[in-house]
Scaffold this motif. Structure first.
Motif, PDB file in Angstrom:
ATOM      1  N   LEU A   1       0.852  -1.184   0.000  1.00  0.00           N
ATOM      2  CA  LEU A   1       0.000   0.000   0.000  1.00  0.00           C
ATOM      3  C   LEU A   1       0.894   1.242   0.000  1.00  0.00           C
ATOM      4  CD1 LEU A   1      -2.773   1.400   0.336  1.00  0.00           C
ATOM      5  CD2 LEU A   1      -2.599   0.950   2.782  1.00  0.00           C
ATOM      6  N   SER A   2       0.744   2.090  -1.017  1.00  0.00           N
ATOM      7  CA  SER A   2       1.596   3.283  -1.134  1.00  0.00           C
ATOM      8  C   SER A   2       0.739   4.520  -1.345  1.00  0.00           C
ATOM      9  CB  SER A   2       2.576   3.123  -2.302  1.00  0.00           C
ATOM     10  OG  SER A   2       1.876   3.001  -3.527  1.00  0.00           O
ATOM     11  N   GLY A   3       1.389   5.680  -1.311  1.00  0.00           N
ATOM     12  CA  GLY A   3       0.670   6.925  -1.518  1.00  0.00           C
ATOM     13  C   GLY A   3       0.273   7.143  -2.963  1.00  0.00           C
ATOM     14  N   TYR A   4       1.245   6.945  -3.884  1.00  0.00           N
ATOM     15  CA  TYR A   4       1.019   7.324  -5.278  1.00  0.00           C
ATOM     16  C   TYR A   4       1.351   6.204  -6.257  1.00  0.00           C
ATOM     17  CZ  TYR A   4       1.134  11.813  -2.928  1.00  0.00           C
ATOM     18  OH  TYR A   4       0.889  12.847  -2.055  1.00  0.00           O
ATOM     19  N   GLY A   5       1.794   5.056  -5.762  1.00  0.00           N
ATOM     20  CA  GLY A   5       2.250   3.980  -6.617  1.00  0.00           C
ATOM     21  C   GLY A   5       3.702   3.669  -6.310  1.00  0.00           C
ATOM     22  N   GLU A   6       4.188   2.552  -6.796  1.00  0.00           N
ATOM     23  CA  GLU A   6       5.553   2.123  -6.501  1.00  0.00           C
ATOM     24  C   GLU A   6       6.575   2.682  -7.468  1.00  0.00           C
ATOM     25  OE1 GLU A   6       5.813  -2.060  -5.876  1.00  0.00           O
ATOM     26  OE2 GLU A   6       4.638  -1.954  -4.045  1.00  0.00           O
ATOM     27  N   SER A   7       6.132   3.418  -8.459  1.00  0.00           N
ATOM     28  CA  SER A   7       7.042   4.075  -9.391  1.00  0.00           C
ATOM     29  C   SER A   7       6.345   5.318  -9.925  1.00  0.00           C
ATOM     30  CB  SER A   7       7.416   3.128 -10.544  1.00  0.00           C
ATOM     31  OG  SER A   7       6.259   2.735 -11.266  1.00  0.00           O
ATOM     32  N   GLY A   8       7.073   6.117 -10.702  1.00  0.00           N
ATOM     33  CA  GLY A   8       6.475   7.309 -11.282  1.00  0.00           C
ATOM     34  C   GLY A   8       6.998   8.584 -10.665  1.00  0.00           C
TER      35      GLY A   8
ATOM     36  N   GLY B   1      -0.181 -17.714  -4.400  1.00  0.00           N
ATOM     37  CA  GLY B   1      -0.229 -16.368  -3.853  1.00  0.00           C
ATOM     38  C   GLY B   1       0.073 -15.348  -4.943  1.00  0.00           C
ATOM     39  N   GLN B   2       0.079 -14.080  -4.577  1.00  0.00           N
ATOM     40  CA  GLN B   2       0.423 -13.043  -5.543  1.00  0.00           C
ATOM     41  C   GLN B   2       0.650 -11.723  -4.816  1.00  0.00           C
ATOM     42  OE1 GLN B   2      -2.867 -11.440  -8.055  1.00  0.00           O
ATOM     43  NE2 GLN B   2      -4.128 -13.015  -7.067  1.00  0.00           N
ATOM     44  N   LYS B   3       1.194 -10.769  -5.561  1.00  0.00           N
ATOM     45  CA  LYS B   3       1.372  -9.421  -5.041  1.00  0.00           C
ATOM     46  C   LYS B   3       0.154  -8.581  -5.406  1.00  0.00           C
ATOM     47  CE  LYS B   3       4.572  -5.483  -5.038  1.00  0.00           C
ATOM     48  NZ  LYS B   3       5.809  -4.908  -5.636  1.00  0.00           N
ATOM     49  N   VAL B   4      -0.321  -7.820  -4.456  1.00  0.00           N
ATOM     50  CA  VAL B   4      -1.446  -6.912  -4.662  1.00  0.00           C
ATOM     51  C   VAL B   4      -0.951  -5.502  -4.352  1.00  0.00           C
ATOM     52  CG1 VAL B   4      -3.808  -6.325  -4.005  1.00  0.00           C
ATOM     53  CG2 VAL B   4      -3.056  -8.723  -3.948  1.00  0.00           C
ATOM     54  N   GLU B   5      -1.081  -4.591  -5.302  1.00  0.00           N
ATOM     55  CA  GLU B   5      -0.655  -3.205  -5.105  1.00  0.00           C
ATOM     56  C   GLU B   5      -1.872  -2.286  -5.037  1.00  0.00           C
ATOM     57  OE1 GLU B   5       2.434  -1.738  -7.707  1.00  0.00           O
ATOM     58  OE2 GLU B   5       3.106  -3.783  -8.131  1.00  0.00           O
ATOM     59  N   VAL B   6      -1.901  -1.448  -4.026  1.00  0.00           N
ATOM     60  CA  VAL B   6      -2.943  -0.442  -3.871  1.00  0.00           C
ATOM     61  C   VAL B   6      -2.254   0.876  -3.595  1.00  0.00           C
ATOM     62  CG1 VAL B   6      -4.850   0.367  -2.408  1.00  0.00           C
ATOM     63  CG2 VAL B   6      -4.685  -2.058  -3.017  1.00  0.00           C
ATOM     64  N   ASN B   7      -2.663   1.941  -4.277  1.00  0.00           N
ATOM     65  CA  ASN B   7      -2.142   3.257  -3.906  1.00  0.00           C
ATOM     66  C   ASN B   7      -3.292   4.203  -3.599  1.00  0.00           C
ATOM     67  OD1 ASN B   7      -2.510   5.390  -6.194  1.00  0.00           O
ATOM     68  ND2 ASN B   7      -1.778   3.576  -7.314  1.00  0.00           N
TER      69      ASN B   7
ATOM     70  N   ALA C   1      -7.807   1.887   2.950  1.00  0.00           N
ATOM     71  CA  ALA C   1      -7.852   0.701   3.810  1.00  0.00           C
ATOM     72  C   ALA C   1      -8.848  -0.314   3.272  1.00  0.00           C
ATOM     73  CB  ALA C   1      -8.216   1.096   5.240  1.00  0.00           C
ATOM     74  N   TYR C   2     -10.007   0.171   2.886  1.00  0.00           N
ATOM     75  CA  TYR C   2     -11.030  -0.744   2.384  1.00  0.00           C
ATOM     76  C   TYR C   2     -10.647  -1.323   1.021  1.00  0.00           C
ATOM     77  CZ  TYR C   2     -14.537  -0.395   6.003  1.00  0.00           C
ATOM     78  OH  TYR C   2     -15.211  -0.530   7.191  1.00  0.00           O
ATOM     79  N   THR C   3      -9.969  -0.549   0.212  1.00  0.00           N
ATOM     80  CA  THR C   3      -9.513  -1.063  -1.079  1.00  0.00           C
ATOM     81  C   THR C   3      -8.470  -2.164  -0.871  1.00  0.00           C
ATOM     82  OG1 THR C   3      -9.910   1.107  -2.087  1.00  0.00           O
ATOM     83  CG2 THR C   3      -8.519  -0.412  -3.307  1.00  0.00           C
ATOM     84  N   ALA C   4      -7.561  -1.949   0.070  1.00  0.00           N
ATOM     85  CA  ALA C   4      -6.560  -2.970   0.385  1.00  0.00           C
ATOM     86  C   ALA C   4      -7.215  -4.221   0.962  1.00  0.00           C
ATOM     87  CB  ALA C   4      -5.532  -2.401   1.369  1.00  0.00           C
ATOM     88  N   PHE C   5      -8.161  -4.036   1.830  1.00  0.00           N
ATOM     89  CA  PHE C   5      -8.923  -5.139   2.427  1.00  0.00           C
ATOM     90  C   PHE C   5      -9.610  -5.969   1.337  1.00  0.00           C
ATOM     91  CE2 PHE C   5     -13.194  -6.134   4.412  1.00  0.00           C
ATOM     92  CZ  PHE C   5     -12.763  -7.174   5.210  1.00  0.00           C
TER      93      PHE C   5
END
Length: 398
Positions: free
Chosen positions: A124-131, A193-199, A173-177
């Motif tokens: 979970l990040s503020g704006y994304g993991e890159s950019g 399993g997998q990686k889930v990214e939410v910003n 929080a709800y989006t990550a949930f």
């Protein structure tokens, strides 16, 4: 038994969005292990409203029930190795570090999935993991400002107003949930399993599906006007209005009928979907003046009897005592070992077969370190060595 019983979550998140997500998982029965620094998570040391509590401040208390605490120094090799052992036996890993921090700590997805291919890893990040904004702080009010929503309500020429709650944190929080639950369902089907990214920026943007589509599809700009309308894309009258003894909400009533009820002849013959836009400020201003003449209770009784959409403006003291809130059981009460009797918002989702419950309140930092490590196969000698090196803190049970 609760619906997520048997699911182990390692919650390495801080502040609000991540911990709130972790708490939702805990409320549904997951074993949520809060992995925090030996001195305690950041939120333990700051608090909304400045309320410090007895041993746990209100902010931390509100976001960390149904969790156990393992206080560990992730900058030490011993501490990281201990957490890696936990990862091998866990289902979910949740972190909201700034981009790059997880990798420096050896807690990035690539490292952990090699230890446990079934792991659901939520970043979970503020704006994304890159950019271009990757290094900006993901703070709620900053993201409210970027979201566009602050220019959808209020008066033209006046400062934009923020939401009265930590809106971006909550929806993130709800989006990550939601993402974690979907990934666990996928794993049940495939074993993977997998990686889930939410910003947070995407979360608050997609929340405005209807409003932003009016702009992107319909081409209608956000046009604030002289009166403080509650939303630029809803016709007048729409907003909060002063009465003789308080405030009420009125939501786009049929204009001619509404004018008759409040004694406003200027609304006679007005068409809702034309005048409601072209005469927005006039309608708002005349509504405001008329509603000042009677009490909130009088207006609300009249409007309800005539099928006009209207309601009260509550403060928290009113909300807590509302009869529908009481009927719903919206608030829960439980005893906390150090903070005493707790009354707080409860569980917004109800399951007929697997109800949510409070199994424990928010923990002290490191309160469960020994207990957790024992469960994951560490013996007393190993735990004592970790304590001696400072890699973990066993806390002090209340």
């Amino acid at each position: 038994m609760t619906i997520l019983s048997g699911i182990r979550v390692l919650d390495c998140s801080i502040a609000m969005a991540g911990p709130f997500c972790g708490q939702r998982l805990g409320d549904m029965g997951a074993d949520v292990i809060k992995i925090e620094p030996t001195t305690g998570e950041w939120q333990r040391h700051v608090s909304a409203g400045g309320l410090k509590g007895k041993r746990i401040n209100v902010s931390f208390l509100s976001l960390n029930r149904n969790k156990r605490s393992l206080a560990v120094d992730l900058k030490s090799s011993d501490g990281r190795a201990a957490v890696h052992e936990l990862v091998k036996q866990s289902d979910v890993f949740l972190q909201n570090y700034r981009p790059g921090v997880a990798r420096r700590l050896g807690l990035d997805y690539e490292t952990l999935v090699a230890l446990n291919p079934r792991l659901v890893y939520l970043s979970l990040s503020g704006y994304g993991e890159s950019g271009p904004y990757v290094d900006r702080p993901g703070q709620d009010l900053l993201l409210q400002g970027m979201s566009g929503a602050m220019l959808s309500a209020g008066r033209a020429g006046e400062p934009p107003l923020a939401a009265g709650q930590f809106l971006v944190d909550a929806i993130s929080a709800y989006t990550a949930f939601e993402g974690i639950l979907a990934a666990l369902f996928h794993r049940e089907r495939t074993g993977e399993g997998q990686k889930v990214e939410v910003n947070m920026l995407d979360a608050i943007t997609t929340l405005q599906m209807q409003e932003i589509s009016v702009h992107t599809i319909g081409g209608k700009p956000q046009e604030l006007s002289a009166e403080p309308h509650a939303h630029v894309y809803i016709r007048a009258p729409y907003g909060s209005f002063e009465t003789a003894d308080g405030y009420i909400i009125v939501a786009f009533p049929p204009l001619e009928k509404f004018g008759e009820l409040i004694g406003e002849p200027a609304f006679k013959g007005l068409q809702d979907e034309t005048a409601g836009w072209t005469e927005r400020d006039m309608i708002f201003a005349k509504t405001r003046e008329r509603l000042k003449t009677r009490s909130s209770a009088e207006w609300l009784a009249l409007f309800r009897a005539n099928d006009i959409w209207a309601g009260p403006v509550y403060g928290y003291a009113d909300l807590v005592e509302d009869p529908q809130i009481a009927h719903n059981g919206t608030f829960i009460e439980y005893d906390h070992p150090s903070e005493g009797r707790i009354k707080a918002p409860g569980f917004p989702i109800r399951f007929s077969a697997t109800p949510c419950s409070v199994r424990r309140g928010a923990p002290l930092a490191g309160e469960h370190s020994r207990e957790i490590l024992h469960e994951f196969g560490f013996d007393d000698a190993q735990i004592d060595a970790l304590l001696a090196s400072g890699a973990i803190n066993a806390g002090e049970a209340p």
